[in-house]
Design an enzyme around this catalytic site. Structure first.
Site, PDB file in Angstrom:
ATOM      1  N   GLY A   1       0.783  -1.233   0.000  1.00 12.99           N
ATOM      2  CA  GLY A   1       0.000   0.000   0.000  1.00 12.99           C
ATOM      3  C   GLY A   1       0.814   1.282   0.000  1.00 12.99           C
ATOM      4  O   GLY A   1       0.310   2.350  -0.324  1.00 12.99           O
TER       5      GLY A   1
ATOM      6  N   CYS B   1      -4.953  -9.568  -2.206  1.00 10.40           N
ATOM      7  CA  CYS B   1      -4.405  -8.291  -1.741  1.00 10.40           C
ATOM      8  C   CYS B   1      -5.220  -7.188  -2.388  1.00 10.40           C
ATOM      9  O   CYS B   1      -5.297  -7.114  -3.618  1.00 10.40           O
ATOM     10  CB  CYS B   1      -2.935  -8.193  -2.151  1.00 10.40           C
ATOM     11  SG  CYS B   1      -2.155  -6.591  -1.828  1.00 10.40           S
ATOM     12  N   ASN B   2      -5.838  -6.354  -1.578  1.00 11.90           N
ATOM     13  CA  ASN B   2      -6.653  -5.261  -2.119  1.00 11.90           C
ATOM     14  C   ASN B   2      -5.828  -4.317  -2.984  1.00 11.90           C
ATOM     15  O   ASN B   2      -6.253  -3.897  -4.058  1.00 11.90           O
ATOM     16  CB  ASN B   2      -7.297  -4.470  -0.976  1.00 11.90           C
ATOM     17  CG  ASN B   2      -8.291  -5.295  -0.192  1.00 11.90           C
ATOM     18  OD1 ASN B   2      -7.902  -6.138   0.615  1.00 11.90           O
ATOM     19  ND2 ASN B   2      -9.572  -5.063  -0.404  1.00 11.90           N
ATOM     20  N   THR B   3      -4.636  -3.965  -2.515  1.00 12.82           N
ATOM     21  CA  THR B   3      -3.801  -3.016  -3.237  1.00 12.82           C
ATOM     22  C   THR B   3      -3.363  -3.577  -4.582  1.00 12.82           C
ATOM     23  O   THR B   3      -3.393  -2.876  -5.603  1.00 12.82           O
ATOM     24  CB  THR B   3      -2.573  -2.639  -2.392  1.00 12.82           C
ATOM     25  OG1 THR B   3      -3.005  -2.053  -1.164  1.00 12.82           O
ATOM     26  CG2 THR B   3      -1.692  -1.648  -3.123  1.00 12.82           C
TER      27      THR B   3
ATOM     28  N   CYS C   1      -8.415  -4.389   3.520  1.00 10.10           N
ATOM     29  CA  CYS C   1      -7.100  -5.019   3.370  1.00 10.10           C
ATOM     30  C   CYS C   1      -7.221  -6.425   3.933  1.00 10.10           C
ATOM     31  O   CYS C   1      -7.818  -6.621   4.999  1.00 10.10           O
ATOM     32  CB  CYS C   1      -6.030  -4.230   4.128  1.00 10.10           C
ATOM     33  SG  CYS C   1      -4.407  -5.032   4.207  1.00 10.10           S
ATOM     34  N   THR C   2      -6.673  -7.420   3.230  1.00 13.81           N
ATOM     35  CA  THR C   2      -6.848  -8.811   3.685  1.00 13.81           C
ATOM     36  C   THR C   2      -6.094  -9.107   4.974  1.00 13.81           C
ATOM     37  O   THR C   2      -6.357 -10.126   5.617  1.00 13.81           O
ATOM     38  CB  THR C   2      -6.412  -9.801   2.593  1.00 13.81           C
ATOM     39  OG1 THR C   2      -5.060  -9.517   2.186  1.00 13.81           O
ATOM     40  CG2 THR C   2      -7.331  -9.706   1.388  1.00 13.81           C
ATOM     41  N   HIS C   3      -5.177  -8.234   5.376  1.00 18.76           N
ATOM     42  CA  HIS C   3      -4.543  -8.386   6.692  1.00 18.76           C
ATOM     43  C   HIS C   3      -5.537  -8.084   7.828  1.00 18.76           C
ATOM     44  O   HIS C   3      -5.424  -8.639   8.927  1.00 18.76           O
ATOM     45  CB  HIS C   3      -3.353  -7.428   6.838  1.00 18.76           C
ATOM     46  CG  HIS C   3      -2.090  -7.878   6.167  1.00 18.76           C
ATOM     47  ND1 HIS C   3      -1.911  -7.832   4.812  1.00 18.76           N
ATOM     48  CD2 HIS C   3      -0.924  -8.360   6.679  1.00 18.76           C
ATOM     49  CE1 HIS C   3      -0.696  -8.264   4.510  1.00 18.76           C
ATOM     50  NE2 HIS C   3      -0.071  -8.591   5.628  1.00 18.76           N
TER      51      HIS C   3
END
Length: 259
Positions: A42, A72-74, A182-184
């Site tokens: 990001g 991963c969104n980014t 965010c997948t985190h």
């Protein structure tokens, strides 16, 4: 088809998506790449995110993966259009769950906690424009969160302090839905539930992504006919300890890989 599903993320966060995929597709083998040495994505330029996404994709395709899940969104918002146009396999992407949040909110105020790379992307803004008409979307960059998660400091005092600083302005604006972009961030759920009032609906896209992965495999006739316990292979280019702690599978193989 016995070929594996390939999954990559900027680090360990995408394992939150892997868990949903493994749940809904119990016969499928998977290969997961945690690019933790380059986390977080990001903070990087679009060109660097694209370069890393290509690198990860080509490794997974070299391992015979039949589909690639960009967990991963980014990376999704900055690279998936390129990946889909340059490689023959299907790609599944991740983007913040604006649509369900817009459907569920009663206050018409929705918070989005995401990385800078996601919030600044055209895909995110187009999605917000499409699904959030009449809804106030309050964006908050989760600067530092990925680094704490990658370091195994989810329950630390520093993490709680950081989250409180991010969330309070949105609570002051009367949000009733918080989108985890965010997948985190699903790994922060216990801390978030300690901080947020009970009426706040926390939304992430893990289950929806797993359902979409199954639908695409069915559409392309790529579902596995394997009837044993599938092997799940996890690679990280950083310390394996945190990744091992997050994976709870008797058939998981977690190891270091310099990729």
């Amino acid at each position: 088809m016995a070929k594996p599903i390939g999954i990559f993320d900027s680090g360990v966060g995408g394992t939150s998506i892997w868990k949903e995929v493994a749940k809904i597709l119990p016969s499928e083998k998977t290969i997961y790449l945690a690019d933790s040495a380059n986390a977080p994505y990001g903070e990087k330029s679009k060109e660097e995110i694209l370069r890393l996404s290509i690198k990860n994709t080509e490794y997974l395709l070299g391992q015979g993966c039949k589909i690639v899940l960009v967990a991963c969104n980014t990376a999704t918002t900055n690279a998936i259009d390129y990946l889909r146009s340059h490689y023959a396999v299907p790609f599944i992407g991740i983007e913040p769950a604006i649509k369900p949040a817009a459907l569920h909110t009663k206050t018409k105020k929705v918070g989005v906690l995401a990385t800078k790379g996601t919030l600044s992307s055209s895909l995110f803004h187009n999605t917000s424009k499409l699904f959030a008409e009449g809804i106030t979307v309050l964006e908050q960059e989760g600067k530092g969160l990925v680094e704490f998660i990658e370091a195994g400091k989810i329950q630390s005092k520093e993490m709680k302090t950081l989250l409180q600083g991010f969330l309070q302005p949105m609570l002051d604006q009367n949000i009733d839905c918080l989108v985890l972009g965010c997948t985190h961030y699903p790994y922060l759920m216990p801390v978030l539930k300690d901080i947020l009032p009970e009426h706040i609906n926390i939304i992430d896209s893990g289950e929806a992504v797993a359902r979409q992965t199954k639908a695409v495999l069915e559409q392309h006739k790529l579902l596995s006919d394997f009837d044993g316990d599938p092997v799940h292979v996890f690679y990280t280019n950083a310390e394996v300890k945190v990744l091992k702690e997050l994976i709870d599978s008797p058939t998981a193989q977690v190891s270091y890989l310099d990729f």
